[in-house]
Design an enzyme around this catalytic site. Structure first.
Site, PDB file in Angstrom:
ATOM      1  CD  GLU A  94      -8.274 -18.503 -32.877  1.00 10.45           C
ATOM      2  OE1 GLU A  94      -9.401 -18.377 -32.407  1.00 10.45           O
ATOM      3  OE2 GLU A  94      -7.539 -19.482 -32.632  1.00 10.45           O
TER       4      GLU A  94
ATOM      5  CG  HIS B 289     -21.863   0.597 -37.292  1.00 12.97           C
ATOM      6  ND1 HIS B 289     -21.257   1.550 -36.506  1.00 12.97           N
ATOM      7  CD2 HIS B 289     -22.340   1.260 -38.384  1.00 12.97           C
ATOM      8  CE1 HIS B 289     -21.385   2.739 -37.082  1.00 12.97           C
ATOM      9  NE2 HIS B 289     -22.027   2.590 -38.226  1.00 12.97           N
TER      10      HIS B 289
ATOM     11  CE  LYS C  20     -14.035 -24.799 -30.340  1.00 15.53           C
ATOM     12  NZ  LYS C  20     -13.324 -24.390 -29.121  1.00 15.53           N
TER      13      LYS C  20
ATOM     14  CB  SER D  59     -10.601 -28.713 -28.715  1.00 17.15           C
ATOM     15  OG  SER D  59     -10.672 -28.957 -27.324  1.00 17.15           O
TER      16      SER D  59
END
Ligand code: ARG
Length: 453
Positions: free
Chosen positions: A291, A157, A284, A278
């Site tokens: 992804e 979980h 970043k 970024s």
């Protein structure tokens, strides 16, 4: 527009829009090598069987090999209004060698020809994919060998559950990727049979030697029903489904990479060469490779669904709908071949933050089960020890501490059977090292597993 080879019974030329709509040359041209390989084997067999002369077969072979060389050198390009790669090559052959070229298609249809080309193409590409997958398996096996005693929390979980090691975590993916490898291999092996001799659908009256063609092409045998030989695209669906499952595994791992590389977890530090910045936020460092892998999984599932839906309503045997199979199959191949190299590179180059993994393993009461098991060994039934351990966890949360930091006096408030040996029983090392069953996280067990890879 050149006259179509099948124009005999037609009075009008094909409309330009239909010609463009119908043409598969823009995408099936990638199978030129397989088409030529199949045609060389077919024509050699025609000569062996006395169906065409040896001289014709030799001319066909030479003509086809010169076409292949010219395609590869860039001398011959695919800017033609030919309907597909089969017509393109046959037309070009006839231009080059004359009448012998017109004999190549004896005892063959584009229906069995295109099925053969796709099978040969898939088998070749599957070998490439397996090689790339092997590199990934090898990479994470090497990483695991470095982290036999790197403790981390195992999750259920996404809540800290029990301590494991990073090596143990990686073996889960080694197992998944090995199953993927088996599935791809099995799909390629089932694909590797020759449909030549199925003709358009009902076989042919020429005395072809189907087996020798299959042999020459390095295939495992021949298809056993001419109808199925031209109507079957299971091989594409099976391959796409094997790759879909592989992508699912890569996507799950990607999800964890994204989490573990976050400031909240800090288990991973991605290499600069495998992450991006970024345009607006200077601080970043983004896990784009992971992804994109997660995103491309959706794309491959889409291809698999396309294949299943293209085929689901088709009456036997060949239908033009089946031409659509090719682009989905090719997209699966291109996508997985694009995914694996950067993914493997990202794994190979990232830094594992052992300290943070270990701190997380210490922090989440991941030894609460072991405390309950300790009390079982003192003679209390597990259901009761589960409750005692739970109360101790609650006490720790209230007092902002952890189980191993409690004093014996504090422990004894919950059970007077708890003694000094509890500290050893609930240490991170004990929790992991005692789990020695096959498949468990104990360093010796994982090491034995990795040594056998
Ligand atoms: N380009 C076609 C395909 O990919 C080849 C087979 C054509 N056969 C036919 N009967 N029109 O399906």
């Amino acid at each position: 527009m050149a006259k179509k080879m099948w124009a005999g019974r037609f009075e009008k030329a094909t409309d330009k829009t239909v010609n463009d709509y119908n043409s598969s040359l823009p995408f099936d041209s990638r199978m030129y090598a397989q088409d030529i390989e199949g045609s060389v084997a077919h024509s050699a067999m025609l000569a062996r069987q006395g169906i065409i002369s040896q001289k014709d077969a030799d001319d066909i072979r030479e003509g086809l090999l010169s076409i292949k060389a010219d395609i590869e050198s860039g001398k011959l390009t695919f800017d033609s209004d030919a309907e597909d790669i089969h017509m393109f090559i046959e037309e070009e052959l006839t231009n080059r060698i004359g009448d012998a070229g017109k004999r190549l298609h004896t005892g063959r249809s584009r229906n069995d020809q295109v099925a053969l080309d796709q099978r040969l193409y898939l088998v070749d590409e599957a070998l490439d994919v397996i090689e790339l997958l092997d590199e990934l398996i090898e990479t994470i096996t090497d990483m695991a060998k470095e982290h036999i005693t790197t403790y981390m929390p195992g999750y259920t979980h996404l809540q800290r559950a029990q301590p494991i090691t990073y090596a143990h975590y990686l073996t889960a993916y080694i197992e998944m990727f090995k199953r993927d490898r088996d599935r791809i291999e099995a799909a390629a092996s089932r694909a590797n049979v020759s449909p030549l001799g199925s003709g358009a659908l009902a076989g042919t009256t020429y005395p072809l030697d189907r087996e020798s063609v299959a042999d020459e092409l390095g295939m495992n045998g021949v298809t056993m029903c001419s109808l199925d030989g031209v109507a079957d695209r299971d091989f594409a669906i099976e391959f796409a489904s094997s790759i879909s499952i592989l992508m699912m595994h890569l996507s799950r791992m990607s999800e964890e990479i994204i989490l573990y590389a976050s400031q909240e977890f800090k288990f991973y530090e991605l290499d600069d060469a495998y992450s991006t910045g970024s345009s607006m936020m200077p601080q970043k460092k983004n896990p784009d490779v992971a992804e994109l892998t997660r995103g491309k999984t959706g794309r491959v599932y889409g291809d698999l669904i396309s294949l299943l839906v293209i085929m689901k309503g088709l009456p036997l045997t060949y239908n033009k709908d089946m031409q659509e199979v090719q682009e989905s199959l090719f997209d699966v191949i291109d996508t997985i071949k694009g995914v694996l190299p950067p993914f493997t590179g990202m794994m190979k180059t990232m830094t594992i933050r052992k300290d943070n993994m270990e701190a997380a393993a210490l922090g989440g009461f991941t030894n609460a089960t072991d405390l309950a098991d300790y009390l079982v060994r003192k003679g209390i039934p597990f259901r009761e020890t589960h409750a005692i351990s739970g109360k101790l966890v609650h006490y720790c949360i209230e007092n902002n501490t952890t189980l191993e930091k409690l004093s014996i006096e504090q422990f004894k408030q919950f059970s007077d059977l708890i003694e000094e040996d509890v500290y050893d029983a609930i240490s991170l090392e004990t929790c992991v090292n005692k789990r020695t069953l096959t498949g468990g996280p104990a360093p010796d067990t994982v090491k034995r597993y990795l040594d056998n890879q």
